[in-house]
Design a protein around this motif. Structure first.
Motif, short mmCIF file in Angstrom:
data_model
loop_
_atom_site.label_atom_id
_atom_site.label_comp_id
_atom_site.label_asym_id
_atom_site.label_seq_id
_atom_site.Cartn_x
_atom_site.Cartn_y
_atom_site.Cartn_z
N TRP A 64 114.45 11.18 -12.28
CA TRP A 64 113.60 11.31 -13.47
C TRP A 64 112.59 10.19 -13.57
O TRP A 64 111.47 10.39 -14.08
CB TRP A 64 114.48 11.32 -14.73
CG TRP A 64 115.12 9.98 -15.03
CD1 TRP A 64 116.33 9.54 -14.62
CD2 TRP A 64 114.54 8.92 -15.79
NE1 TRP A 64 116.57 8.28 -15.06
CE2 TRP A 64 115.48 7.86 -15.79
CE3 TRP A 64 113.32 8.75 -16.46
CZ2 TRP A 64 115.23 6.66 -16.44
CZ3 TRP A 64 113.07 7.55 -17.10
CH2 TRP A 64 114.02 6.52 -17.10
N TRP A 65 112.96 8.98 -13.09
CA TRP A 65 112.06 7.83 -13.23
C TRP A 65 110.81 7.95 -12.37
O TRP A 65 109.86 7.17 -12.54
CB TRP A 65 112.80 6.53 -12.90
CG TRP A 65 113.57 6.53 -11.62
CD1 TRP A 65 114.91 6.73 -11.46
CD2 TRP A 65 113.03 6.31 -10.30
NE1 TRP A 65 115.25 6.66 -10.14
CE2 TRP A 65 114.12 6.39 -9.41
CE3 TRP A 65 111.77 6.04 -9.81
CZ2 TRP A 65 113.96 6.23 -8.03
CZ3 TRP A 65 111.59 5.88 -8.44
CH2 TRP A 65 112.69 5.99 -7.57
N LEU A 66 110.80 8.90 -11.45
CA LEU A 66 109.60 9.10 -10.65
C LEU A 66 108.44 9.61 -11.50
O LEU A 66 107.27 9.33 -11.22
CB LEU A 66 109.89 10.08 -9.51
CG LEU A 66 108.76 10.28 -8.49
CD1 LEU A 66 108.46 8.98 -7.76
CD2 LEU A 66 109.14 11.36 -7.49
N ALA A 67 108.75 10.35 -12.58
CA ALA A 67 107.71 10.89 -13.45
C ALA A 67 106.91 9.78 -14.13
O ALA A 67 105.67 9.74 -14.02
CB ALA A 67 108.33 11.84 -14.48
N PRO A 68 107.55 8.85 -14.87
CA PRO A 68 106.76 7.77 -15.46
C PRO A 68 106.13 6.85 -14.43
O PRO A 68 105.06 6.26 -14.68
CB PRO A 68 107.77 7.03 -16.34
CG PRO A 68 109.11 7.38 -15.80
CD PRO A 68 108.97 8.79 -15.28
N LEU A 69 106.77 6.71 -13.26
CA LEU A 69 106.21 5.85 -12.22
C LEU A 69 104.90 6.43 -11.69
O LEU A 69 103.88 5.71 -11.58
CB LEU A 69 107.22 5.69 -11.08
CG LEU A 69 106.80 4.73 -9.97
CD1 LEU A 69 106.71 3.31 -10.48
CD2 LEU A 69 107.79 4.81 -8.80
N LEU A 70 104.90 7.72 -11.35
CA LEU A 70 103.67 8.35 -10.88
C LEU A 70 102.60 8.35 -11.96
O LEU A 70 101.43 8.08 -11.69
CB LEU A 70 103.97 9.79 -10.43
CG LEU A 70 104.70 9.99 -9.10
CD1 LEU A 70 104.95 11.47 -8.86
CD2 LEU A 70 103.93 9.37 -7.96
N SER A 71 103.00 8.66 -13.19
CA SER A 71 102.04 8.74 -14.28
C SER A 71 101.42 7.39 -14.61
O SER A 71 100.25 7.32 -15.01
CB SER A 71 102.72 9.30 -15.54
OG SER A 71 103.26 10.58 -15.29
N SER A 72 102.19 6.33 -14.44
CA SER A 72 101.67 4.99 -14.77
C SER A 72 100.81 4.42 -13.65
O SER A 72 99.73 3.87 -13.92
CB SER A 72 102.84 4.04 -15.04
OG SER A 72 103.65 4.51 -16.09
N LEU A 73 101.27 4.56 -12.40
CA LEU A 73 100.60 3.89 -11.28
C LEU A 73 99.57 4.76 -10.58
O LEU A 73 98.47 4.30 -10.28
CB LEU A 73 101.64 3.40 -10.27
CG LEU A 73 102.67 2.39 -10.81
CD1 LEU A 73 103.62 1.97 -9.71
CD2 LEU A 73 101.98 1.18 -11.43
N VAL A 74 99.93 6.02 -10.32
CA VAL A 74 98.99 6.91 -9.64
C VAL A 74 97.96 7.43 -10.63
O VAL A 74 96.75 7.30 -10.42
CB VAL A 74 99.73 8.07 -8.95
CG1 VAL A 74 98.74 9.00 -8.26
CG2 VAL A 74 100.73 7.53 -7.94
N TYR A 75 98.40 8.04 -11.70
CA TYR A 75 97.56 8.54 -12.79
C TYR A 75 96.35 9.29 -12.24
O TYR A 75 95.20 8.93 -12.46
CB TYR A 75 97.13 7.38 -13.68
CG TYR A 75 96.45 7.80 -14.95
CD1 TYR A 75 96.95 8.84 -15.73
CD2 TYR A 75 95.31 7.15 -15.40
CE1 TYR A 75 96.34 9.23 -16.90
CE2 TYR A 75 94.69 7.53 -16.58
CZ TYR A 75 95.20 8.57 -17.32
OH TYR A 75 94.59 8.95 -18.49
#
Length: 265
Positions: A47-58
């Motif tokens: 699940w933590w991949l979702a906020p990680l991608l949204s925060s860093l990759v965006y």
């Protein structure tokens, strides 16, 4: 949407103003983020991949592609090439986005980092030079937070309740359609709209695998051709200009008319 709040020199643009300008788009980001979070959960990724991608990759649509590529253990070279091709449209955004209105290294860095399609649509236009630093940063920040919140919510709890909903993949397309309509209503340029449709049609027919990149490159090329030929047109003097007594620059056409005109008594 973008013209619902008028800015005056010296006025501060805050949180409430950003909500009035882009509230609908913020809501769209939440829904889009839900779709990303649900996709990540359905692929069996943490699940933590979702906020990680949204925060860093965006990077919007790229994150949907990345989720599948990560699940398939795609090589880094393929991920990098795909990210560049899909986001190549951002190379031309800086030409008309008012980044010069943001002062300071860190605020300007975040202004560049948070530049998305929707941020561009809300802040680029005929009056973009008047947009304040507060407007650009507040809208960019709230868009970013909306995306992170939606994707995290989708990954944590959304998969349990929304996994069976059909049509989630069309949400991003619908948002782009609304933004395109709003942009056309703000500046009704029929020629530019026609060139965009032609570019999209040609790319879809002949380059379906790279439709977005080819369409954007072709659209820029057509705009450059249009600009070149518009500068080649001879200038005409309107009756309103003559009535106001404004000075008229002599042109070849004017000199020829004057030379061939019979002297008046």
């Amino acid at each position: 949407m973008a013209d619902t709040v008028e800015e005056t020199p010296g006025a501060r643009f805050g949180f409430k103003d950003a909500l009035r300008v882009g509230g609908v788009v913020f809501g769209g980001y939440l829904v889009l983020g839900l779709g990303l979070g649900i996709l990540i959960s359905s692929l069996g990724l943490p699940w933590w991949l979702a906020p990680l991608l949204s925060s860093l990759v965006y990077a919007g649509s790229v994150e949907f592609l990345l989720a599948g590529m990560i699940a398939a253990s795609a090589p880094l070279a393929s991920i990098a090439a795909t990210t560049f091709l899909v986001n190549a449209r951002h190379l031309v955004y800086g030409l008309s986005f008012p980044l010069e209105n943001i002062r300071g290294f860190l605020p300007k860095f975040y202004g560049i980092y948070s530049l998305t399609d929707e941020q561009f649509a809300l802040n680029a236009g005929p009056d973009s030079s008047t947009h304040s630093q507060g407007r650009l940063l507040w809208i960019g920040l709230l868009l970013h937070l909306s995306w992170i919140s939606g994707s995290t919510l989708g990954a944590v709890v959304g998969a349990s309740f929304l996994a069976g909903i059909k049509g989630m993949d069309f949400v991003m397309t619908a948002l782009f359609i609304i933004l395109a309509i709003e942009a056309y209503r703000a500046q009704k340029d029929n020629v530019s709209a026609l060139l965009a449709v032609i570019s999209a049609a040609v790319a879809m027919i002949f380059f379906p695998g790279s439709m977005l990149t080819v369409a954007l490159l072709l659209y820029v090329l057509l705009l450059l051709v249009r600009h070149f030929f518009s500068n080649k047109r001879p200038r005409t003097v309107s009756t309103e200009t003559l009535a106001l007594g404004e000075p008229v620059q002599p042109t070849a056409g004017n000199l020829q008319d004057d030379a061939g005109e019979a002297p008046r008594a």
